[in-house]
Scaffold this motif. Structure first.
Motif, PDB file in Angstrom:
ATOM      1  N   VAL A   1      44.094  63.412  45.447  1.00 14.87           N
ATOM      2  CA  VAL A   1      44.889  62.466  46.240  1.00 14.87           C
ATOM      3  C   VAL A   1      46.179  62.071  45.517  1.00 14.87           C
ATOM      4  O   VAL A   1      47.190  61.768  46.164  1.00 14.87           O
ATOM      5  N   ALA A   2      46.163  62.078  44.178  1.00 10.35           N
ATOM      6  CA  ALA A   2      47.365  61.684  43.431  1.00 10.35           C
ATOM      7  C   ALA A   2      48.361  62.834  43.330  1.00 10.35           C
ATOM      8  O   ALA A   2      49.563  62.646  43.549  1.00 10.35           O
TER       9      ALA A   2
ATOM     10  N   LEU B   1      43.111  56.392  34.896  1.00 13.64           N
ATOM     11  CA  LEU B   1      43.264  57.424  33.870  1.00 13.64           C
ATOM     12  C   LEU B   1      44.249  58.503  34.309  1.00 13.64           C
ATOM     13  O   LEU B   1      45.040  59.011  33.502  1.00 13.64           O
ATOM     14  N   VAL B   2      44.204  58.847  35.600  1.00 14.20           N
ATOM     15  CA  VAL B   2      45.065  59.916  36.116  1.00 14.20           C
ATOM     16  C   VAL B   2      46.506  59.445  36.256  1.00 14.20           C
ATOM     17  O   VAL B   2      47.445  60.141  35.846  1.00 14.20           O
ATOM     18  N   THR B   3      46.712  58.260  36.838  1.00 15.19           N
ATOM     19  CA  THR B   3      48.075  57.821  37.157  1.00 15.19           C
ATOM     20  C   THR B   3      48.782  57.134  35.994  1.00 15.19           C
ATOM     21  O   THR B   3      50.003  57.230  35.873  1.00 15.19           O
ATOM     22  N   ILE B   4      48.039  56.424  35.136  1.00  8.00           N
ATOM     23  CA  ILE B   4      48.670  55.706  34.024  1.00  8.00           C
ATOM     24  C   ILE B   4      48.760  56.583  32.784  1.00  8.00           C
ATOM     25  O   ILE B   4      49.772  56.570  32.066  1.00  8.00           O
ATOM     26  N   TYR B   5      47.700  57.374  32.520  1.00  2.00           N
ATOM     27  CA  TYR B   5      47.648  58.154  31.292  1.00  2.00           C
ATOM     28  C   TYR B   5      47.760  59.658  31.518  1.00  2.00           C
ATOM     29  O   TYR B   5      47.561  60.447  30.598  1.00  2.00           O
ATOM     30  N   ASP B   6      48.080  60.063  32.768  1.00  2.00           N
ATOM     31  CA  ASP B   6      48.306  61.478  33.106  1.00  2.00           C
ATOM     32  C   ASP B   6      47.138  62.373  32.687  1.00  2.00           C
ATOM     33  O   ASP B   6      47.327  63.478  32.156  1.00  2.00           O
ATOM     34  N   THR B   7      45.935  61.913  32.924  1.00  7.20           N
ATOM     35  CA  THR B   7      44.752  62.690  32.563  1.00  7.20           C
ATOM     36  C   THR B   7      44.585  63.864  33.537  1.00  7.20           C
ATOM     37  O   THR B   7      44.444  63.649  34.744  1.00  7.20           O
TER      38      THR B   7
ATOM     39  N   THR C   1      40.332  67.450  31.923  1.00  5.90           N
ATOM     40  CA  THR C   1      39.886  66.360  31.060  1.00  5.90           C
ATOM     41  C   THR C   1      38.951  65.426  31.813  1.00  5.90           C
ATOM     42  O   THR C   1      37.953  64.948  31.266  1.00  5.90           O
ATOM     43  N   VAL C   2      39.280  65.151  33.088  1.00  2.00           N
ATOM     44  CA  VAL C   2      38.397  64.322  33.915  1.00  2.00           C
ATOM     45  C   VAL C   2      37.034  64.981  34.040  1.00  2.00           C
ATOM     46  O   VAL C   2      35.984  64.326  33.901  1.00  2.00           O
ATOM     47  N   ALA C   3      37.013  66.297  34.296  1.00  2.00           N
ATOM     48  CA  ALA C   3      35.750  67.018  34.418  1.00  2.00           C
ATOM     49  C   ALA C   3      34.966  66.975  33.114  1.00  2.00           C
ATOM     50  O   ALA C   3      33.747  66.769  33.108  1.00  2.00           O
ATOM     51  N   ALA C   4      35.669  67.165  31.985  1.00  2.00           N
ATOM     52  CA  ALA C   4      34.989  67.127  30.688  1.00  2.00           C
ATOM     53  C   ALA C   4      34.436  65.737  30.404  1.00  2.00           C
ATOM     54  O   ALA C   4      33.318  65.583  29.891  1.00  2.00           O
ATOM     55  N   LEU C   5      35.214  64.693  30.746  1.00  2.00           N
ATOM     56  CA  LEU C   5      34.766  63.318  30.548  1.00  2.00           C
ATOM     57  C   LEU C   5      33.523  63.026  31.375  1.00  2.00           C
ATOM     58  O   LEU C   5      32.547  62.442  30.876  1.00  2.00           O
TER      59      LEU C   5
END
Length: 390
Positions: free
Chosen positions: A38-39, A228-234, A238-242
């Motif tokens: 969505v982002a 995490l995605v919008t502020i820290y550009d994850t 990385t999201v999947a690994a987290l």
């Protein structure tokens, strides 16, 4: 010699387990890629995300109506229908190109998901014996975490050659396997026909706790990964690994959480979880070091394992025939906040920044803790009655 948990599972419970495996695999694929989708691809704003998450929760307001159908239709058939709706909704995300497309897909997905929850909990409670209900719910929660673990590993390995839309299609196909299993399970009519609507004054604390739990959980589910995605550009890998690492922790601890609840009681177990949740919200609000936020995300995933205490608390204070409709009504009530909180939290973020949203979540958790600490006083009456009957 140690006995493995599954050695005591009945055949019907195995069907429930594999249905949960397929269902949670598909849903975890959706959760893993949704914030990035969505982002990055849809360009959605935070207040729009709040409205979308609110739409996702609306079907939860009607959950109790499904329970009445179990008087006419076998519970496993209804579970299969719900899982089928989830699979269709997941597939529809692949064709969404506008906000309205996301709304329609989310609505279909959400109807199936929210009707599935109380029906599955009622299934497990009816199949579990005395003194093992929390453990069985914990074991099923471990299965869900294992499925999510596998799904996140799948997304991590395929994200370089599968688009977000192709991943949604794969999620829908895999989820449909759970529906097939429930349709294959022999249709056993329930001995007691559940009522469509049950409101008891003595269950008031269960309703309040689930209402507040939905509010704080909505803040985490809707905005933690989005932050995490919008502020820290994850990135999605990385999201999947987290999520993968977090669910390894969940797989290893969910059954343990159930045993802890059985051992120390619902009030103390949920209080421990609430203290942790308050700290996690404070971290999201005021800590700006990504790796610390990753650790907090993993801790939050672990603490979800204590949520089954809400169901076991109800099981202790309710008569057996009240459990399924009361579970459903509890879900319906907590979705009142589920509908409103994402909108409020989204506008808080848009107006004052992300710290306001997560501070709001901490405040809700603090209020919830106050009511959690009242649980033991409500259990005293049922406990005395049980002694007198024995």
């Amino acid at each position: 010699m140690r006995k493995w948990p599954w050695s005591s599972w009945s055949k019907p419970f195995w069907f429930v387990v594999f249905c949960a495996l397929f269902m949670n695999f598909g849903m975890a694929m959706q959760r893993t890629i949704f914030s990035n989708f969505v982002a990055e691809e849809m360009g959605i704003r935070v207040e729009q995300l709040g409205w979308l998450e609110s739409v996702r929760e609306i079907p939860g307001l009607l959950t109790f109506l499904m329970i009445g159908l179990t008087a006419l239709i076998a519970r496993n058939l209804l579970v299969g229908l719900c899982v089928g709706l989830v699979s269709v909704g997941l597939g529809m995300y692949a064709g969404s190109t506008t906000i309205m497309g996301l709304v329609v897909s989310t609505t279909v997905y959400s109807i199936g998901f929210h009707l599935f929850g109380p029906l599955q909990s009622a299934q497990v409670l009816s199949l579990a014996g005395p003194g093992e209900k929390a453990r069985r719910l914990g074991e099923l929660s471990s299965v869900a975490a294992l499925a999510a673990l596998l799904a996140m590993g799948f997304v991590y390995l395929t994200s370089s050659f599968l688009s977000y839309r192709q991943t949604f299609i794969a999620a829908g196909v895999i989820t449909f396997g759970g529906a097939v299993l429930m349709f294959a399970l022999p249709r056993v009519r329930q001995a007691e026909k559940p009522r469509t609507f049950v409101v008891r004054r003595k269950y008031w604390l269960y309703y309040v706790i689930t209402l507040l739990a939905a509010s704080r959980r909505q803040v985490t589910n809707s905005f933690a990964v989005f932050a995490l995605v919008t502020i820290y550009d994850t990135p999605v890998k990385t999201v999947a690994a987290l999520m993968f690492v977090s669910n390894v922790l969940a797989v290893l601890t969910r059954s343990f959480c159930g045993q802890i609840i059985d051992r120390i009681g619902e009030s103390r177990a949920m209080a421990i979880a609430h203290y942790g949740v308050i700290g996690i919200f404070a971290g999201y609000a005021f800590i700006h070091v990504p790796w610390i936020l990753y650790l907090l995300y993993a801790l939050d995933t672990f603490l979800v394992g204590f949520d089954v205490a809400q169901s076991t608390y109800l099981d202790k204070i309710a008569v057996p025939e009240d459990v399924p409709p009361s579970l459903a009504l509890g879900v319906t009530i907590n979705h009142i906040s589920g509908v409103s909180v994402p909108i409020l939290a989204g506008y808080l973020w848009a107006a004052f920044g992300h710290a306001a949203t997560f501070s709001f979540g901490a405040a809700v958790a603090l209020v919830s803790l106050y009511f959690v600490l009242k649980i033991n006083s409500t259990l005293a009456g049922p406990a005395r009655q049980a002694v007198m009957r024995s």
